[in-house]
Scaffold this motif. Structure first.
Motif, PDB file in Angstrom:
ATOM      1  N   UNK A 150       0.826  -1.212   0.000  1.00  0.00           N
ATOM      2  CA  UNK A 150       0.000   0.000   0.000  1.00  0.00           C
ATOM      3  C   UNK A 150       0.858   1.258   0.000  1.00  0.00           C
ATOM      4  N   UNK A 151       1.879   1.282   0.832  1.00  0.00           N
ATOM      5  CA  UNK A 151       2.700   2.478   0.988  1.00  0.00           C
ATOM      6  C   UNK A 151       3.576   2.760  -0.227  1.00  0.00           C
ATOM      7  N   UNK A 197       3.189   2.333  -6.725  1.00  0.00           N
ATOM      8  CA  UNK A 197       3.959   1.974  -7.925  1.00  0.00           C
ATOM      9  C   UNK A 197       5.335   2.638  -7.913  1.00  0.00           C
ATOM     10  N   UNK A 198       5.729   3.202  -6.761  1.00  0.00           N
ATOM     11  CA  UNK A 198       7.000   3.932  -6.663  1.00  0.00           C
ATOM     12  C   UNK A 198       8.230   3.039  -6.659  1.00  0.00           C
ATOM     13  N   UNK A 199       8.069   1.761  -6.374  1.00  0.00           N
ATOM     14  CA  UNK A 199       9.222   0.870  -6.279  1.00  0.00           C
ATOM     15  C   UNK A 199       8.886  -0.470  -6.929  1.00  0.00           C
ATOM     16  N   UNK A 200       9.117  -0.551  -8.234  1.00  0.00           N
ATOM     17  CA  UNK A 200       8.807  -1.757  -8.988  1.00  0.00           C
ATOM     18  C   UNK A 200       9.558  -2.970  -8.496  1.00  0.00           C
ATOM     19  N   UNK A 201      10.811  -2.785  -8.090  1.00  0.00           N
ATOM     20  CA  UNK A 201      11.603  -3.922  -7.603  1.00  0.00           C
ATOM     21  C   UNK A 201      11.006  -4.477  -6.311  1.00  0.00           C
ATOM     22  N   UNK A 202      10.551  -3.591  -5.424  1.00  0.00           N
ATOM     23  CA  UNK A 202       9.946  -4.048  -4.176  1.00  0.00           C
ATOM     24  C   UNK A 202       8.636  -4.777  -4.457  1.00  0.00           C
ATOM     25  N   UNK A 203       7.830  -4.256  -5.370  1.00  0.00           N
ATOM     26  CA  UNK A 203       6.558  -4.904  -5.697  1.00  0.00           C
ATOM     27  C   UNK A 203       6.779  -6.275  -6.318  1.00  0.00           C
ATOM     28  N   UNK A 204       7.763  -6.377  -7.190  1.00  0.00           N
ATOM     29  CA  UNK A 204       8.094  -7.667  -7.806  1.00  0.00           C
ATOM     30  C   UNK A 204       8.569  -8.660  -6.744  1.00  0.00           C
ATOM     31  N   UNK A 256       7.880  -8.543  -3.555  1.00  0.00           N
ATOM     32  CA  UNK A 256       6.732  -8.886  -2.714  1.00  0.00           C
ATOM     33  C   UNK A 256       5.911 -10.005  -3.327  1.00  0.00           C
ATOM     34  N   UNK A 257       5.620  -9.877  -4.612  1.00  0.00           N
ATOM     35  CA  UNK A 257       4.853 -10.919  -5.297  1.00  0.00           C
ATOM     36  C   UNK A 257       5.546 -12.270  -5.186  1.00  0.00           C
ATOM     37  N   UNK A 258       6.846 -12.277  -5.448  1.00  0.00           N
ATOM     38  CA  UNK A 258       7.591 -13.536  -5.427  1.00  0.00           C
ATOM     39  C   UNK A 258       7.673 -14.114  -4.014  1.00  0.00           C
ATOM     40  N   UNK A 259       7.961 -13.261  -3.030  1.00  0.00           N
ATOM     41  CA  UNK A 259       8.116 -13.724  -1.656  1.00  0.00           C
ATOM     42  C   UNK A 259       6.787 -14.248  -1.111  1.00  0.00           C
ATOM     43  N   UNK A 260       5.697 -13.585  -1.442  1.00  0.00           N
ATOM     44  CA  UNK A 260       4.392 -14.067  -0.984  1.00  0.00           C
ATOM     45  C   UNK A 260       4.061 -15.426  -1.614  1.00  0.00           C
ATOM     46  N   UNK A 261       4.373 -15.600  -2.883  1.00  0.00           N
ATOM     47  CA  UNK A 261       4.182 -16.909  -3.533  1.00  0.00           C
ATOM     48  C   UNK A 261       5.061 -17.961  -2.869  1.00  0.00           C
ATOM     49  N   UNK A 262       6.312 -17.590  -2.608  1.00  0.00           N
ATOM     50  CA  UNK A 262       7.248 -18.531  -1.996  1.00  0.00           C
ATOM     51  C   UNK A 262       6.815 -18.929  -0.594  1.00  0.00           C
ATOM     52  N   UNK A 263       6.205 -17.992   0.158  1.00  0.00           N
ATOM     53  CA  UNK A 263       5.712 -18.347   1.492  1.00  0.00           C
ATOM     54  C   UNK A 263       4.763 -19.535   1.402  1.00  0.00           C
ATOM     55  N   UNK A 264       3.864 -19.500   0.430  1.00  0.00           N
ATOM     56  CA  UNK A 264       2.891 -20.586   0.260  1.00  0.00           C
ATOM     57  C   UNK A 264       3.580 -21.871  -0.189  1.00  0.00           C
ATOM     58  N   UNK A 307      10.970  -1.506   3.267  1.00  0.00           N
ATOM     59  CA  UNK A 307      10.234  -1.313   4.513  1.00  0.00           C
ATOM     60  C   UNK A 307      10.788  -0.114   5.276  1.00  0.00           C
ATOM     61  N   UNK A 308      12.095   0.011   5.301  1.00  0.00           N
ATOM     62  CA  UNK A 308      12.712   1.149   6.010  1.00  0.00           C
ATOM     63  C   UNK A 308      12.376   2.483   5.329  1.00  0.00           C
ATOM     64  N   UNK A 309      12.241   2.462   4.017  1.00  0.00           N
ATOM     65  CA  UNK A 309      11.911   3.695   3.284  1.00  0.00           C
ATOM     66  C   UNK A 309      10.451   4.100   3.452  1.00  0.00           C
ATOM     67  N   UNK A 310       9.556   3.147   3.403  1.00  0.00           N
ATOM     68  CA  UNK A 310       8.136   3.472   3.296  1.00  0.00           C
ATOM     69  C   UNK A 310       7.349   3.402   4.600  1.00  0.00           C
TER      70      UNK A 310
END
Length: 111
Positions: free
Chosen positions: A7-8, A11-18, A20-28, A79-82
């Motif tokens: 949310x924070x 679209x300001x950080x494409x690398x973080x969003x990418x 996040x998507x991968x890490x959330x998939x990997x958690x499952x 996380x530290x930035x946003x």
């Protein structure tokens, strides 16, 4: 913490969003692999002669390495930035509550 980061950063950080998507998939995916390993480890801990699935162990270990790298090199800096100090406090309380620690801490805060 990840939904708040998503949310924070918007679209300001494409690398973080990418990441996040991968890490959330990997958690499952990792949770599914771990369930099988954990069951085998519990049987071993109970004294049963059980062989661990070597492929599952290797897959989990490789995923874990990539996963931690993404969390430490991409997500933690984002996380530290946003996130603000109040966000970290709220996240800490939420994590403690999920683990049943929030009420216990309240009971000891006056001593």
């Amino acid at each position: 913490m990840f939904p708040l980061l998503r949310e924070r950063c918007g679209s300001d950080d494409g690398a973080a969003l990418e990441a996040l998507d991968r890490v959330e998939r990997e958690h499952l995916e990792m949770a599914a692999i771990w369930r099988g390993l954990d069951a085998a480890l519990a049987r071993i801990g109970a004294g049963t002669d059980v062989a661990l699935d070597e492929d599952a162990v290797a897959q989990f270990a490789a995923m874990y390495d990539r996963h931690i790298d993404a969390e430490e090199t991409v997500l933690l800096p984002a996380l530290r930035r946003f996130l603000r100090e109040a966000d970290w406090t709220a996240i800490g309380h939420s994590m403690a509550a999920r683990r049943g620690l929030e009420d216990r801490d309240k009971g000891t805060s006056g001593s």
